[in-house]
Motif scaffolding. Sequence first.
Motif, PDB file in Angstrom:
ATOM      1  N   UNK A 140      29.554 -37.418 -19.269  1.00 47.02           N
ATOM      2  CA  UNK A 140      30.900 -37.140 -18.769  1.00 47.02           C
ATOM      3  C   UNK A 140      31.714 -36.361 -19.810  1.00 47.02           C
ATOM      4  N   UNK A 141      31.626 -36.782 -21.079  1.00 44.49           N
ATOM      5  CA  UNK A 141      32.411 -36.131 -22.133  1.00 44.49           C
ATOM      6  C   UNK A 141      32.044 -34.666 -22.259  1.00 44.49           C
ATOM      7  N   UNK A 142      30.749 -34.367 -22.276  1.00 49.74           N
ATOM      8  CA  UNK A 142      30.351 -32.976 -22.469  1.00 49.74           C
ATOM      9  C   UNK A 142      30.552 -32.142 -21.209  1.00 49.74           C
ATOM     10  N   UNK A 143      30.441 -32.736 -20.025  1.00 51.03           N
ATOM     11  CA  UNK A 143      30.729 -31.995 -18.800  1.00 51.03           C
ATOM     12  C   UNK A 143      32.214 -31.647 -18.727  1.00 51.03           C
ATOM     13  N   UNK A 144      33.078 -32.614 -19.051  1.00 54.08           N
ATOM     14  CA  UNK A 144      34.514 -32.348 -19.063  1.00 54.08           C
ATOM     15  C   UNK A 144      34.861 -31.364 -20.190  1.00 54.08           C
ATOM     16  N   UNK A 387      29.053 -22.935 -22.637  1.00 53.64           N
ATOM     17  CA  UNK A 387      27.612 -22.859 -22.379  1.00 53.64           C
ATOM     18  C   UNK A 387      26.893 -24.007 -23.088  1.00 53.64           C
ATOM     19  N   UNK A 388      27.208 -24.207 -24.366  1.00 58.29           N
ATOM     20  CA  UNK A 388      26.555 -25.257 -25.154  1.00 58.29           C
ATOM     21  C   UNK A 388      26.881 -26.644 -24.625  1.00 58.29           C
ATOM     22  N   UNK A 389      28.137 -26.871 -24.264  1.00 55.57           N
ATOM     23  CA  UNK A 389      28.535 -28.186 -23.766  1.00 55.57           C
ATOM     24  C   UNK A 389      27.826 -28.508 -22.464  1.00 55.57           C
ATOM     25  N   UNK A 390      27.709 -27.512 -21.588  1.00 57.75           N
ATOM     26  CA  UNK A 390      26.994 -27.739 -20.335  1.00 57.75           C
ATOM     27  C   UNK A 390      25.511 -27.994 -20.600  1.00 57.75           C
ATOM     28  N   UNK A 393      25.161 -31.605 -21.601  1.00 61.19           N
ATOM     29  CA  UNK A 393      25.415 -32.488 -20.459  1.00 61.19           C
ATOM     30  C   UNK A 393      24.246 -32.510 -19.488  1.00 61.19           C
ATOM     31  N   UNK A 394      23.637 -31.347 -19.242  1.00 65.25           N
ATOM     32  CA  UNK A 394      22.515 -31.309 -18.296  1.00 65.25           C
ATOM     33  C   UNK A 394      21.296 -32.047 -18.845  1.00 65.25           C
ATOM     34  N   UNK A 395      21.077 -31.959 -20.152  1.00 61.87           N
ATOM     35  CA  UNK A 395      19.912 -32.652 -20.736  1.00 61.87           C
ATOM     36  C   UNK A 395      20.128 -34.172 -20.728  1.00 61.87           C
ATOM     37  N   UNK A 396      21.362 -34.596 -20.921  1.00 62.10           N
ATOM     38  CA  UNK A 396      21.658 -36.026 -20.857  1.00 62.10           C
ATOM     39  C   UNK A 396      21.446 -36.547 -19.442  1.00 62.10           C
ATOM     40  N   UNK A 429      24.683 -30.188 -10.696  1.00 61.56           N
ATOM     41  CA  UNK A 429      25.551 -31.363 -10.608  1.00 61.56           C
ATOM     42  C   UNK A 429      26.588 -31.341 -11.725  1.00 61.56           C
ATOM     43  N   UNK A 430      26.153 -30.971 -12.919  1.00 65.90           N
ATOM     44  CA  UNK A 430      27.099 -30.868 -14.029  1.00 65.90           C
ATOM     45  C   UNK A 430      28.134 -29.782 -13.755  1.00 65.90           C
ATOM     46  N   UNK A 431      27.693 -28.674 -13.169  1.00 61.78           N
ATOM     47  CA  UNK A 431      28.624 -27.614 -12.798  1.00 61.78           C
ATOM     48  C   UNK A 431      29.672 -28.095 -11.813  1.00 61.78           C
ATOM     49  N   UNK A 432      29.265 -29.011 -10.916  1.00 65.70           N
ATOM     50  CA  UNK A 432      30.225 -29.560  -9.954  1.00 65.70           C
ATOM     51  C   UNK A 432      31.309 -30.365 -10.667  1.00 65.70           C
ATOM     52  N   UNK A 433      30.924 -31.168 -11.684  1.00 69.06           N
ATOM     53  CA  UNK A 433      31.927 -31.933 -12.422  1.00 69.06           C
ATOM     54  C   UNK A 433      32.825 -31.016 -13.247  1.00 69.06           C
ATOM     55  N   UNK A 434      32.286 -29.897 -13.697  1.00 71.80           N
ATOM     56  CA  UNK A 434      33.084 -28.961 -14.488  1.00 71.80           C
ATOM     57  C   UNK A 434      34.230 -28.367 -13.683  1.00 71.80           C
TER      58      UNK A 434
END
Length: 617
Positions: A140-144, A387-390, A393-396, A429-434
């Motif tokens: 959540x932290x890295x997606x936000x 880019x890096x944060x996403x 988040x995707x790997x987590x 899915x991470x892109x959706x939270x972004x």
Amino acid sequence: MDYEKPEALTHQPYLSGQQSPLPDGETTLHNFDETATVGDKREYRGESLWRVLHERHINMIAFSGTIGNGLFLGSGKSLASAGPGGAVVAYVLMGTVISSVISCLGEMTALMPVNAPVMEFPRRFVSRGVGFAVGWIYWFAYAVLAGEQLVAVSNAIKFRYEDGTTTLRWDIGLRTDNAIWITVFLVLVVAFNMLPVRVFGELEYIFGSFKLMFIIMLIMFNFFLSLIKPRANAYYDEPLGTRYWNDPYSFFNSAFRTRDENFNVVHVITGSLGSLLGIWTTLTSVLFSYIGMDIMAATAAESRALADVEAMKMAARKINVRVITLYALAVLTASFVVPTDHPFINGKATSVSARSVFIIAAVEAGMPKLAHFFNAVFCFSAFTCGINSMYIATRVLHTLALRGQTGPEFITRRLRACRSGVPVRAVLVTGALMMVAYMGRSGDPGARLDELANNCTVSCLVVYATICATYLYFYRTLEDAKRYGNTSEAQAASYDRDHPLYPYKSHGQWLKASYGMVACTILILFNGVAAFIEPFNARKFAAAYISLPTFFLLIIGYNLRKHGLRFSDWWADKSGDLSNTVQATNLKRKGRLEFPDDGFTRENLKTFVDWVWVWLK
């Protein structure tokens, strides 16, 4: 685990890719293989990430993910709140906290190179419930955070600098709604994360190298501005020197000001209490600048150098030395050329980028065109941090899916799926939270940016405090293994921190872990103090504290589902697993300067050049 029984500490030889059954029906992944590389078994479609990143990629992904607008745009706020000396102290102090966290994470990962170490180690040494909660908070932290970077890009593009003397504008940004820029860069960030990891790593190496050169250039630029004779069109007539450290300015600011959403001053606190509040509120915003340094461990699942203990040791040490040194020097030199009472860093800036001390310094030195270049780099920097944060988040999220911790099987199965080593659905899915970034288009852009940054910071503080606590459990497990384990000579380097082949240790690390845990806990509990100073700000309060109850609710929910009301089992399900440990292969350690000969010889020169290259690459 029973610490009184030597047999409980027996080295468990799991095979590569084997899943060990657990009492609650979950699985622990053991994907590490010392003799083979996952990259040698690539499947176009499957559930495996490709292990193709080299040490240089890992170093620069972490560096590029850290260097961003937390420094470029946030350092002005730090100067205004804490004063020139207070801002430098805040950056150095928070540097010691984050360094303690990275050292904890680096030592555990060097000894046991596992996938998703930030989640796996709390699971092993604290409890599975804590590991589950850390995983979701981390995602959540890295997606936000990735969403926050999109807001930062959209705000930087709307560049307008008007101080009555100089006018700078990016008309295309000012004429376009923030939502359009957020959409454009969201699509680009998602597209970059769809690239094969090897291509992604090469691009990040280029991005990180550019950022490294740029921040060094900023430091030199501000330093020489303070010394050289001003240009004819500069805002001042004499070299600045240390003017903004001397009377009427001071080392610490003597007044703390609370502001409403329009940045109007509503309350002023003076004296020692004002100085203390200025420093304290600066600490949390400064810590935001350091978020991303833990990325070096999060890339483990895709690292070809995972089994190379020297790679993880050097990655941890390099990121600490590089970032903390560069940040402290950047803020120090900026404090020479921009006063703490400058209106643009005290809420009167005409755009978000206009509050950057580096842009202010360029404009007032009579070089407005350079301000345009700086702002372009700030846009690029926020974009690459997104880019890096996403990526993290995707790997987590992919790792959570591999553990079956992402809900129903039909969802989990899809989140596990990879194409060319990329977890495509986890990216989507991470892109959706972004899309939380679209919240940043309403209200004051600077205030929304600060709220998102504060929320990300507190979420990461929760993770960092947990990492330090985990290390203390890990340290006790090592001591018990050494005391009761009846280890062979071959295994001694796995459990004895004083053994010359022990992969990586930092002196006094248990003290550093304690310091990091206490510091992060205090920051979590009191980071929202500014929200309580009249008038009470509910939005700031929510941003400062929502992550803490969320973390505990995740732990409680996990344990209720797995153990019900058997409270004794809630903290008894840790494994204390010390399997899959690795050792250094040579007594000659990378990064240590040891000359082979006496005096100045060709071999000594070659050794010195090699040592410098190891630390620079």
